[in-house]
Design a protein around this motif. Structure first.
Motif, PDB file in Angstrom:
ATOM      1  N   ALA A 299      -6.420  -1.951  -2.456  1.00  0.00           N
ATOM      2  CA  ALA A 299      -6.574  -2.731  -1.127  1.00  0.00           C
ATOM      3  C   ALA A 299      -8.279  -2.365  -0.724  1.00  0.00           C
ATOM      4  N   ASP A 300      -8.644  -1.185  -1.157  1.00  0.00           N
ATOM      5  CA  ASP A 300     -10.257  -0.927  -0.707  1.00  0.00           C
ATOM      6  C   ASP A 300     -11.162  -1.249  -1.651  1.00  0.00           C
TER       7      ASP A 300
ATOM      8  N   SER B 243      -9.755  -2.442  -9.073  1.00  0.00           N
ATOM      9  CA  SER B 243      -8.574  -2.535  -9.425  1.00  0.00           C
ATOM     10  C   SER B 243      -8.520  -3.731 -10.609  1.00  0.00           C
TER      11      SER B 243
ATOM     12  N   ASP C 270      -5.890   2.838  -4.409  1.00  0.00           N
ATOM     13  CA  ASP C 270      -6.902   2.187  -3.653  1.00  0.00           C
ATOM     14  C   ASP C 270      -7.139   0.856  -3.830  1.00  0.00           C
TER      15      ASP C 270
ATOM     16  N   VAL D 183       0.769  -0.851   0.126  1.00  0.00           N
ATOM     17  CA  VAL D 183       0.006   0.050  -0.014  1.00  0.00           C
ATOM     18  C   VAL D 183       0.807   1.111   0.192  1.00  0.00           C
ATOM     19  N   ASP D 184       1.934   1.238   0.866  1.00  0.00           N
ATOM     20  CA  ASP D 184       2.907   2.333   0.701  1.00  0.00           C
ATOM     21  C   ASP D 184       3.862   2.118  -0.190  1.00  0.00           C
ATOM     22  N   ARG D 185       3.757   2.866  -1.501  1.00  0.00           N
ATOM     23  CA  ARG D 185       4.153   2.769  -2.875  1.00  0.00           C
ATOM     24  C   ARG D 185       5.878   3.185  -2.577  1.00  0.00           C
TER      25      ARG D 185
ATOM     26  N   PRO E 291      -6.571  -8.103  -1.241  1.00  0.00           N
ATOM     27  CA  PRO E 291      -5.798  -7.391  -0.067  1.00  0.00           C
ATOM     28  C   PRO E 291      -4.875  -7.896   1.152  1.00  0.00           C
TER      29      PRO E 291
ATOM     30  N   GLY F  60      -0.630  -4.677   1.982  1.00  0.00           N
ATOM     31  CA  GLY F  60      -0.609  -4.484   0.402  1.00  0.00           C
ATOM     32  C   GLY F  60      -1.474  -5.289  -0.190  1.00  0.00           C
ATOM     33  N   VAL F  61      -1.469  -5.569  -1.501  1.00  0.00           N
ATOM     34  CA  VAL F  61      -2.422  -6.098  -2.373  1.00  0.00           C
ATOM     35  C   VAL F  61      -1.556  -7.267  -3.179  1.00  0.00           C
TER      36      VAL F  61
END
Length: 514
Positions: A474-475, A480, A472, A383-385, A503, A446-447
């Motif tokens: 993961a949400d 996606s 987004d 998630v944190d790119r 996710p 993350g995904v």
């Protein structure tokens, strides 16, 4: 990718063709019946990052976290029966496989055991025709009938000049007054058939129970073969485009823009572990087009692997061992589809064994397990790119073995015509099967992206995949997955494309089988 004849124009109607067309867009001519030397060029790079160290190769337990995968660590898992033996050093000409998208790689050989039969896929790359006759001129992407006929009749020429009309039209003489009106002679007027109603303005017909109406003309009924009895258009099949979404996983599959059917399949589900924590499952399979009934093989493999995992995980089986057993069960399901008459007719490609690749992932609140056979892949995108993404699988392909053996660089291997020939698959004619499995313990959210080569051919490196997937993800896993499939279609859609997005960690609301 499938090795198709590269023709400039259709042999039947001279319609200009594009690279990779399987049927003529104007007349529906089957282009696979025209032999021509293959001209399939693979993409150059497999991963946008530096070559992965030996510890990242499947089957070799890493001693410490690897620089490109700093966010991923190996857990202590029960020892599975996966092969831990690294690939033997071989020469480039000693390895054979089949193209994951369809045809075989000519002139490539396996180091197979002495006396073992040559698989049918190494004999011929011809594809069986879908129908005994060429498809109807009205295909789903065909031009309107008037345009298709006009090209064959020289529609660029000006129309013939209409015959000269008379300046005056003589009127008929009036009837004599002595003839009564009821005794007037009758004149037969020729019947003029009414032109068909415009389907855009005509009232839509309500079909009788059990019948379908054509999605193109909205007037004709669809026959048992899936074609409109009025306009001849082939109707979209159920597997042409599929979407499914659960609380913690979503998947999308599309036929693509070049193939006449979707030979991919997927299953997504969720269950609960013995301690009540959720476990989310995604299985993605890619049918091998040079095999018979690849769509049936992928469907059987995905369903069987999913059922095996849903039966094992709630009983306390470690997810890595459960994944290993699920792949073996899927292989048995694909083997059972083989035609018993195939061994006596192994030189006939239309009776060879069904085959497919398989890749899967199991996500729990603390653990990520992947398993695969073939060249379908799993990617990790945090998630944190600012943290690095990673590819978590190694292809069973000629190019990957050349790189692993140190005989070629990655760029050299993937520039070779044999690069995408797979060296592992599920099917009765496969060599000794040993599934690949791996477990990870990511230290951040993350995904997980599980996909076929129909997607990663347009985003090979982990960094490329991270750029395509929405922030987004993961949400919104379904959104996606739709974006990723759209990316492949926008890039050309030369293959079936299937992707599942999970996710990590698995949320609590994902528990409960589906």
């Amino acid at each position: 990718m499938s090795q198709m004849p590269q023709l400039a124009a259709c042999p039947s109607c001279e319609e200009p063709l594009e690279s990779g067309d399987r049927f003529c867009g104007a007349c529906g001519y089957d282009l696979s019946a025209v032999p021509a030397p293959p001209d399939d060029r693979p993409t150059i790079t497999m991963n946008g990052s530096a070559p992965r160290p030996p510890s990242a190769v499947a089957g070799v337990a890493p001693a410490a976290p690897v620089a490109p995968v700093t966010a991923v660590d190996w857990p202590v898992a029960p020892e599975a029966d996966s092969s831990g033996t690294p690939a033997a050093v071989v020469l480039p000409a000693d390895i054979e496989g089949r193209e994951s998208g369809g045809s075989d790689s000519p002139g490539v050989r396996f180091d197979r055991p002495a006396g073992s039969p040559v698989p049918p896929h190494a004999q011929s790359s011809a594809l069986p025709p879908e129908r005994s006759q060429p498809p109807s001129p009205a295909q789903p992407h065909a031009r309107p009938q008037s345009q298709a006929q006009g090209r064959g009749q020289g529609h660029d020429q000006p129309p013939a000049r209409a015959a000269a009309e008379p300046d005056e039209y003589p009127l008929a003489a009036p009837l004599p007054p002595e003839i009564p009106a009821d005794e007037m002679p009758t004149v037969e007027v020729p019947t003029i058939e009414a032109s068909p109603a415009d389907p855009r303005t005509a009232d839509l017909v309500t079909p009788a129970a059990g019948l379908k109406v054509c999605v193109a003309c909205r007037a004709g009924q669809v026959d048992r073969d899936g074609y409109c009895e009025n306009c001849g258009h082939a109707q979209p099949r159920e597997r042409d485009h599929m979407e499914q979404e659960l609380d913690a996983v979503a998947a999308v599959s599309d036929r693509g823009l070049r193939h006449h059917r979707n030979e991919d399949a997927f299953t997504v589900s969720a269950t609960a572990l013995p301690d009540g924590s959720p476990a989310v499952v995604a299985i993605v399979c890619d049918g091998v087009s040079s095999a018979t009934r690849p769509d049936e093989a992928s469907l059987a493999a995905s369903r069987t692997a999913n059922e095996s995992l849903l039966a094992a995980l709630p009983c306390g089986t470690h997810p890595q061992q459960a994944m290993h057993d699920a792949i073996l069960a899927a292989a048995e399901a694909v083997n059972s589809l083989a035609d018993p008459a195939a061994p006596s007719q192994e030189h006939q490609p239309h009776v060879n064994a069904p085959a497919c690749t398989l890749v899967g992932a199991v996500v729990t609140p603390t653990l990520l397990v992947v398993g695969w056979v073939g060249d379908s892949r799993v990617y990790w995108v945090p998630v944190d790119r600012s943290a690095p993404p990673a590819r978590l699988t190694e292809d069973d392909s000629w190019a990957a073995q050349m790189v692993a053996a140190g005989l070629m660089s990655e760029a050299e291997a993937y520039a070779d015509d044999r690069a995408h020939a797979i060296t592992g698959w599920l099917g009765a004619d496969s060599y000794e099967l040993e599934p690949h499995t791996a477990s990870f313990k990511p230290d951040r959210p993350g995904v997980v992206v599980v996909c076929t080569d129909g997607l990663w051919n347009y985003a090979e490196g982990a960094e490329e995949m991270a750029e395509v997937i929405p922030a987004d993800a993961a949400d919104r896993p379904l959104h996606s997955a739709q974006v990723l499939v759209g990316h492949a279609l926008d890039g050309g859609g030369h293959d079936n494309v299937t992707v599942a997005v999970l996710p990590f960690p698995a949320p609590q609301q994902g528990a409960g089988s589906a």
